[in-house]
Design an enzyme around this catalytic site. Structure first.
Site, PDB file in Angstrom:
ATOM      1  N   ALA A 216      26.991  54.518  40.414  1.00 35.56           N
ATOM      2  CA  ALA A 216      26.208  53.553  40.767  1.00 35.56           C
ATOM      3  C   ALA A 216      24.754  53.986  41.069  1.00 35.56           C
ATOM      4  O   ALA A 216      23.755  52.690  41.092  1.00 35.56           O
ATOM      5  CB  ALA A 216      26.107  53.245  42.190  1.00 35.56           C
TER       6      ALA A 216
ATOM      7  N   GLY B  31      43.989  43.663  49.492  1.00 36.11           N
ATOM      8  CA  GLY B  31      43.920  45.209  49.197  1.00 36.11           C
ATOM      9  C   GLY B  31      43.121  46.309  48.674  1.00 36.11           C
ATOM     10  O   GLY B  31      41.661  45.576  47.563  1.00 36.11           O
TER      11      GLY B  31
ATOM     12  N   ILE C 201      43.982  46.001  44.936  1.00 37.56           N
ATOM     13  CA  ILE C 201      44.068  44.790  43.951  1.00 37.56           C
ATOM     14  C   ILE C 201      42.292  44.061  43.640  1.00 37.56           C
ATOM     15  O   ILE C 201      41.846  43.514  44.306  1.00 37.56           O
ATOM     16  CB  ILE C 201      45.097  43.718  43.805  1.00 37.56           C
ATOM     17  CG1 ILE C 201      46.535  44.665  43.854  1.00 37.56           C
ATOM     18  CG2 ILE C 201      45.122  43.051  42.168  1.00 37.56           C
ATOM     19  CD1 ILE C 201      47.582  43.290  44.118  1.00 37.56           C
TER      20      ILE C 201
ATOM     21  N   LYS D  74      44.565  34.418  53.113  1.00 35.64           N
ATOM     22  CA  LYS D  74      44.071  35.287  51.404  1.00 35.64           C
ATOM     23  C   LYS D  74      43.970  34.509  50.317  1.00 35.64           C
ATOM     24  O   LYS D  74      43.591  34.388  49.736  1.00 35.64           O
ATOM     25  CB  LYS D  74      45.219  36.693  51.218  1.00 35.64           C
ATOM     26  CG  LYS D  74      44.362  37.761  52.376  1.00 35.64           C
ATOM     27  CD  LYS D  74      46.224  38.530  51.937  1.00 35.64           C
ATOM     28  CE  LYS D  74      45.443  39.944  52.653  1.00 35.64           C
ATOM     29  NZ  LYS D  74      46.857  40.998  52.842  1.00 35.64           N
TER      30      LYS D  74
ATOM     31  N   GLY E 235      46.752  49.567  52.797  1.00 33.37           N
ATOM     32  CA  GLY E 235      47.130  50.776  53.100  1.00 33.37           C
ATOM     33  C   GLY E 235      45.623  51.910  53.045  1.00 33.37           C
ATOM     34  O   GLY E 235      44.483  50.710  52.735  1.00 33.37           O
TER      35      GLY E 235
HETATM   36  N1  HSE Z   1      49.473  43.168  57.022  1.00 36.25           N
HETATM   37  C1  HSE Z   1      48.891  43.607  55.876  1.00 36.25           C
HETATM   38  C2  HSE Z   1      50.352  43.031  55.078  1.00 36.25           C
HETATM   39  C3  HSE Z   1      47.895  44.234  55.603  1.00 36.25           C
HETATM   40  O1  HSE Z   1      51.180  44.031  55.084  1.00 36.25           O
HETATM   41  O2  HSE Z   1      49.551  42.664  53.532  1.00 36.25           O
HETATM   42  C4  HSE Z   1      46.413  43.609  54.428  1.00 36.25           C
HETATM   43  O3  HSE Z   1      46.028  42.623  54.516  1.00 36.25           O
END
Ligand code: HSE
Length: 446
Positions: A33, A134, A136, A205, A302
Site C-alpha cells: 500500500a 466473499g 473472490i 449480489k 467466512g
Molecule cells: N450467506 C451468504 C452465503 C454469505 O451463504 O453465501 C456471504 O454473503
C-alpha cells in the site's frame, strides 16, 4: 508517513477476521500500500467482547457515531449489515468525508444509487469487493480486469449456503432442513436464512454485478428471485440422470431487448466446470466479447476470505485517496454521467430452456396431451424421460386406492417464459396431471 487510520463498525465474524489478517500481514500490506493501515477504533454493541478481540491498543466504543465523528479516522468499515442503521451510518460517514468499505450487498443492491451519488458529491470512495462472492475478487475483475470487454453475460453460484444445501442433498441424500441447519452451524448463512434459501442474497449480489457489467443503475426491485425451497430430491436425481446438476444461479445477460437479471435454480450440464463447484464454494462465469469465457472460484463467505476482500479495498483506498476523484475507478465501473438506461426485462420476456416434471396418471394418451399442449405453444421438446410407477413413492395415505402414477420429465429447447407459463397453466388443468408441475430453468452456459 503515518499509517492510515481505520474505524470498524461491527466486529462480528468478518470484522474480527479483518482485524486479525490486517495485524498478521501488516508488513506485507504496508509494502504493497505504500503506507501502514491500522484499525484504531472499533464500535460494537458488545464492548466487552470487542475489547477481548482487539486488545488494549484499540479504542472500543458502543456508539458507531463516535467513530464517524473522530477526525483521525480516514476510512470507515461498515460490517453491521442490513438496510436500516447501516444505511444511516454509511451516509453519515460519507457526509463526514470518510471513505467507506462495506460488505453490505443488501444495502448497495437496494440503496446503491443514493449512496454512490452521495460519495461522488463528497469526493470519497465507497468500496465493496466483499459484498459479492466473499473472497473472490470479482468486482475488481469486472470493473478493471475486463474493462476492455463488452460483457455478454454473467452466471454465478453466489450463495454458499444454498450451494452447500444442494451439494449435501445430492451427495448424501440429506433433507433440505438438515442441510440448512448444518450450513447455519458452519456460519455460512445470513442472520435471516430466508435471504439465502429464497434467493434474495444471491439477487443482491447479481444486482451489483449487473450494474457493473452493463453500466446500469442497481435495480434490485426488478430482479426475478426464486429460491431452492421447492426443489425435491426427485428433481436432483432426474437431473443427474439427464447429465445435469441443479445449482442456484444468479444470471445477468445482455439481450437485444434489454438486461436479464434473475436468480433461480437452474439445470446446468454436469460437464461444465461451474457444475462441479460443491459445498459452500462460490464461482462466477463471465463471458466477454474479447476475452471469451472466464471463471472465478473461491470462498464466498467466512471470516478470513471476506477479510481478504475488505483489506484489498483498504489498500485500494490507501493508494488512491490522494488521486483526483475523476481519475479513480468509478463505483459502478462506468462514469456516472455515462450510465445506460437499458431496461431490466420482466421475466416473461426471458428466453431460456426448461426442465418440467409432471406427476401424471399412467393412462393411455397422457403424454400425447402434454406434448400436444407444448407443440401448440410453439415449444420444441429436446428430451423426454418417463419413470416407472414402481420407482415412485406415492403420497396417498394407506388404505386409499392408488391411481397408477408415473413421472414424466421433459427437457425443452429455448422458448419465451411467457409461452411456457401459458403452457404450464394448460397442462396443469389436465385431470390426469395429479400434482403441481415442477419447472426448473435450464442453461447450457456454452
Ligand atoms: N450467506 C451468504 C452465503 C454469505 O451463504 O453465501 C456471504 O454473503
Amino acid at each position: 508517513m503515518k499509517p492510515i487510520q481505520v474505524g470498524l463498525l461491527g466486529i462480528g465474524v468478518v470484522g474480527s477476521g479483518t482485524f486479525n489478517v490486517l495485524l498478521r500481514n501488516q508488513e506485507e500490506i504496508k509494502r504493497r500500500a505504500g503506507r501502514g493501515i491500522e484499525i484504531t477504533m472499533v464500535a460494537d454493541l458488545n464492548v466487552t467482547r470487542a475489547r477481548e478481540l482487539v486488545g488494549p491498543d484499540v479504542t472500543v466504543v458502543n456508539d458507531a457515531r463516535a467513530v464517524i465523528a473522530n477526525p483521525d479516522i480516514d476510512i470507515v468499515i461498515e460490517l453491521i449489515g442490513g438496510y436500516g442503521i447501516a444505511k444511516t451510518l454509511v451516509l453519515e460517514a460519507i457526509a463526514a468525508g470518510k471513505h467507506v468499505v462495506t460488505a453490505n450487498k443488501a444495502l448497495l443492491a437496494v440503496h446503491g444509487t443514493e449512496i454512490f451519488a452521495a460519495a461522488s458529491a463528497k469526493g470519497v470512495m465507497v468500496a465493496f469487493e466483499a459484498a459479492v462472492a466473499g473472497g473472490i475478487p470479482i468486482i475488481k475483475a469486472l470493473r478493471e480486469g475486463l474493462t476492455a470487454n463488452s460483457i455478454q453475460w454473467i452466471a454465478g453460484i453466489i450463495n454458499g449456503t444454498t450451494n452447500f444445501i444442494l451439494s449435501e442433498m445430492r451427495d448424501k441424500g440429506l433433507d433440505f432442513a438438515v442441510a440448512l441447519k448444518q450450513a447455519q452451524a458452519l456460519g455460512y448463512a445470513e442472520a435471516d436464512p430466508t435471504f439465502d434459501i429464497e434467493g434474495v442474497d444471491a439477487a443482491h449480489k447479481a444486482t451489483i454485478m449487473s450494474a457493473i457489467a452493463f453500466g446500469i443503475p442497481v435495480q434490485f426491485d426488478k430482479a426475478y428471485v426464486e429460491g431452492i425451497t421447492k426443489l425435491g430430491a426427485a428433481d436432483i436425481k432426474y437431473a443427474e440422470q439427464l447429465g445435469y446438476r441443479i445449482k442456484l444461479l444468479g444470471i445477468t445477460k445482455r439481450t437485444p431487448k434489454g438486461i436479464e437479471l434473475r436468480v433461480h435454480p437452474c439445470l446446468i450440464p454436469a460437464k461444465r466446470l461451474i457444475a462441479n463447484v460443491e459445498g459452500a464454494m462460490n464461482a462466477v462465469v463471465v463471458q466477454g466479447d474479447a476475452v471469451g469465457t472466464t471463471l472465478y472460484y473461491g470462498k464466498g463467505a467466512g471470516a478470513e476470505p471476506t477479510a481478504s476482500a475488505v483489506i484489498a479495498d483498504l489498500v485500494d483506498i490507501t493508494r488512491l485517496h490522494t488521486a483526483d476523484a475523476a481519475q479513480r475507478v468509478p463505483h459502478l465501473a462506468f462514469q456516472p454521467n455515462a450510465m445506460s438506461n437499458l431496461p431490466v426485462m420482466p421475466m416473461g420476456e426471458v428466453v431460456t430452456s426448461y426442465y418440467l416434471r409432471l406427476r401424471v396418471a399412467d393412462e393411455t394418451g397422457v403424454l400425447a396431451k402434454v406434448t400436444g399442449i407444448l407443440a401448440g405453444a410453439g415449444i420444441s421438446i429436446d428430451a423426454v424421460l418417463q419413470r416407472e410407477a414402481d420407482e415412485i413413492k406415492t403420497e396417498a395415505t394407506a388404505g386409499q386406492p392408488q391411481v397408477p402414477q408415473t413421472d414424466v420429465i421433459i427437457l425443452t429447447h429455448d422458448c419465451l417464459e411467457a409461452d411456457m407459463n401459458a403452457a404450464i397453466g394448460k397442462m396443469q388443468a389436465l385431470p390426469t396431471v395429479l400434482e403441481p408441475i415442477t419447472r426448473i430453468r435450464k442453461e447450457e452456459l456454452a
